[in-house]
Design an enzyme around this catalytic site. Structure first.
Site, mmCIF file in Angstrom:
data_model
loop_
_atom_site.group_PDB
_atom_site.id
_atom_site.type_symbol
_atom_site.label_atom_id
_atom_site.label_comp_id
_atom_site.label_asym_id
_atom_site.label_seq_id
_atom_site.Cartn_x
_atom_site.Cartn_y
_atom_site.Cartn_z
ATOM 1 N N GLY A 70 0.839 -1.198 0.000
ATOM 2 C CA GLY A 70 0.000 0.000 0.000
ATOM 3 C C GLY A 70 0.869 1.242 0.000
ATOM 4 N N CYS A 126 5.612 -5.840 1.493
ATOM 5 C CA CYS A 126 5.912 -4.411 1.485
ATOM 6 C C CYS A 126 5.264 -3.723 2.695
ATOM 7 C CB CYS A 126 5.505 -3.786 0.164
ATOM 8 S SG CYS A 126 6.220 -2.134 -0.102
ATOM 9 N N TYR A 127 4.200 -2.949 2.492
ATOM 10 C CA TYR A 127 3.500 -2.326 3.625
ATOM 11 C C TYR A 127 3.060 -3.394 4.615
ATOM 12 C CZ TYR A 127 0.142 0.546 6.207
ATOM 13 O OH TYR A 127 -0.550 1.204 7.202
ATOM 14 N N HIS A 165 8.160 -7.038 -3.896
ATOM 15 C CA HIS A 165 6.848 -7.447 -4.399
ATOM 16 C C HIS A 165 6.952 -8.738 -5.220
ATOM 17 C CE1 HIS A 165 4.467 -3.867 -3.279
ATOM 18 N NE2 HIS A 165 5.650 -3.274 -3.332
ATOM 19 N N GLU A 221 4.499 -10.450 -6.247
ATOM 20 C CA GLU A 221 3.308 -10.612 -7.093
ATOM 21 C C GLU A 221 3.448 -9.976 -8.461
ATOM 22 O OE1 GLU A 221 2.596 -6.612 -5.082
ATOM 23 O OE2 GLU A 221 3.648 -8.497 -4.666
ATOM 24 N N ASP A 249 -11.975 -8.703 -23.153
ATOM 25 C CA ASP A 249 -12.829 -8.631 -21.969
ATOM 26 C C ASP A 249 -14.306 -8.706 -22.332
ATOM 27 O OD1 ASP A 249 -10.411 -8.248 -20.700
ATOM 28 O OD2 ASP A 249 -10.633 -6.081 -20.564
ATOM 29 N N LYS A 304 -6.334 -10.042 -16.096
ATOM 30 C CA LYS A 304 -6.355 -10.281 -17.534
ATOM 31 C C LYS A 304 -5.937 -11.699 -17.902
ATOM 32 C CE LYS A 304 -6.820 -7.464 -20.453
ATOM 33 N NZ LYS A 304 -7.978 -7.009 -21.260
#
Length: 494
Positions: free
Chosen positions: A28, A55-56, A149, A151, A208, A350
């Site tokens: 965050g 992280c945060y 990170h 991710e 999409d 996605k």
């Protein structure tokens, strides 16, 4: 593995009621030391659950469990080399399975604070030259924290770390698949849209909306009505391609609405990116509301909203997440609108949407088409959008697409496109002085659109694109290449 995203305000009792296998505390933009900073119910940290802080989330774990978090001398963004500790045991060894102690691995950093002192019973399991506590673990409890990170695609082995935490540390079973999601989504849509209600699906030509249409077609059949709005902000040939794919190949009912003049007129004099997006979004709703009145029993509007759209547009709590940009198909629907919203892909990224499309039997080429922004070329023209500017931007974009495809780079890139800038520069053509506009090329690698890195295209390919744009597009006198990553930049310029 099935997962849910909840705001940090979730109580320990509410969490326990969901019987989770593990908890991940996300990153965050805030400082854990700031007044009113996002916090977590302290009882959650006392639960007998595996916890991963990113992280945060790592800083929050450290601060709440007795450590100390301080501001960095300078914010750290970008790549770093992390090296595992020499001796690993317990949860640290399970998290870093397969990572050799003497073998550094690349990670992606993005933080303004860092841990200055570890909480009691925590040890360092990986460090970088500038971040001594890049990864930490509790000596006996299944609690770990990562300052980087895992991710994002720019931590190449991040997926291994997430798998190690979820499967090895938490003991989860990988049983959540697109086939299961499809089955649940069809049942959900059938309950959400009971007969004889009719649904209007906003087709754009991208993956999409295609997946939304195919999913709704599977769920409610002939009660689906697909509508494509030609807003004049599309890529070259988009309208014909949509008609060919959806009406003819997929045999979905399709209505094409020509609203080019209306949209371009609404953007006259508008230069602010947010005002552009909101003007397009409002008109988008107006057009569909008008079309809905022509369809007896139309009660729902289906849109291809994805989870990154939600993250970048609104806060889970309404206060703490930062709004990066407005998306034309996220929130903000006028109260007067008489259509209810159906967003079956709202919780997907996605890559998951592409997998779902193939599960539904859509053509591979369509499922892996490059993303195109909802506001179209309007956000690829920096400044006012006019018919003349659209002609230039559309021509330049078509050249980029043709060159990238011819060079075999299309599937290697997340996106590749042209941006028309309101920057004029002096040039010379045919021995005459020119003062023309600038086109920026934007080509990036990404897996989900949340982070991206600029593509190192071959110089010969860049030269080909530049030569064609300068030689074929009237009004352009200079071509530049955007080498910004996300973060700190976004993929689109507006």
């Amino acid at each position: 593995v099935y997962s849910e995203v909840h705001p940090f305000t979730l109580s320990a009792s509410a969490l326990a009621a969901r019987q989770p296998i593990c908890v991940i505390l996300s990153g965050g933009p805030h400082s854990v030391n700031a007044p009113g900073a996002p916090d977590v119910d302290p009882d959650i940290l006392a639960m007998d659950l595996p916890i991963l802080g990113i992280c945060y989330g790592q800083q929050l774990l450290a601060a709440r469990l007795g450590g100390r978090v301080v501001p960095c001398v300078a914010h750290e963004y970008g790549r770093a080399q992390a090296r595992p500790a020499a001796a690993l045991a317990g949860v640290g060894a399970r998290l870093l399975r397969g990572f050799a102690a003497a073998e550094p691995f690349e990670v992606w950093m993005s933080h303004g604070d860092h841990i200055a002192a570890l909480p009691p019973d925590f040890v360092t399991i990986a460090a970088t030259p500038s971040t001594p506590f890049a990864a930490i673990a509790h000596r006996s409890r299944p609690i770990v924290g990562l300052q980087f990170h895992p991710e994002v695609a720019h931590t190449p082995r991040g997926q291994e770390l997430l798998e190690a935490f979820v499967l090895e540390v938490a003991g989860a079973k990988p049983q959540w698949t697109m086939a299961n999601f499809l089955q649940e989504a069809v049942a959900t849509l059938q309950a959400q849209v009971p007969a004889p209600a009719q649904v209007i699906c906003a087709l754009s030509g991208g993956v999409d909306s295609a997946v939304v249409a195919a999913l709704l077609g599977r769920a409610i059949g002939p009660r689906l009505h697909c509508i494509f709005v030609d807003n004049g902000l599309l890529r070259r040939g988009e309208r014909d391609q949509v008609d060919k794919i959806f009406a003819k190949a997929l045999n979905l009912p399709l209505t094409i609405v020509d609203a080019q003049d209306t949209f371009v007129a609404a953007l006259a004099g508008v230069t602010c990116p947010e005002k552009k997006r909101k003007a397009i979004g409002k008109l988008f709703i107006d057009v569909f509301e008008a079309e809905a009145k022509k369809i007896a029993g139309a009660q729902f509007l289906a849109q291809g909203t994805l989870y990154p759209d939600v993250i970048e547009s609104v806060s889970l709590t309404g206060a703490h997440a930062v709004t990066i940009k407005s998306h034309h198909n996220v929130g903000g629907l006028p109260e007067r609108m008489h259509l209810k919203l159906v967003e079956p892909l709202r919780d997907l990224f996605k890559d998951e949407v592409r997998a779902l499309g193939e599960e539904l039997g859509l053509p591979h080429a369509l499922c892996y088409r490059q993303p195109f922004p909802g506001p179209g070329l309007a956000v690829r023209i920096v400044g006012e959008v006019t018919a003349a500017q659209l002609t230039i931007a559309r021509h330049a974009d078509a050249i980029v697409e043709e060159c990238i495809r011819a060079a075999g780079w299309t599937t290697q890139l997340w996106q590749s496109f042209a941006v028309l800038l309101p920057v004029r520069s002096v040039g010379v053509m045919g021995d005459a002085r020119t003062f023309e506009q600038t086109v920026a090329l934007r080509c990036v690698h990404s897996s989900d659109g949340m982070t991206a890195d600029w593509a190192r295209l071959p110089h010969d390919l860049l030269a080909t694109i530049s030569g064609r744009v300068l030689g074929e597009v009237r009004g352009v006198g200079r071509v530049v290449y955007d080498i910004s990553s996300k973060p700190p930049a976004t993929i689109e310029w507006e």
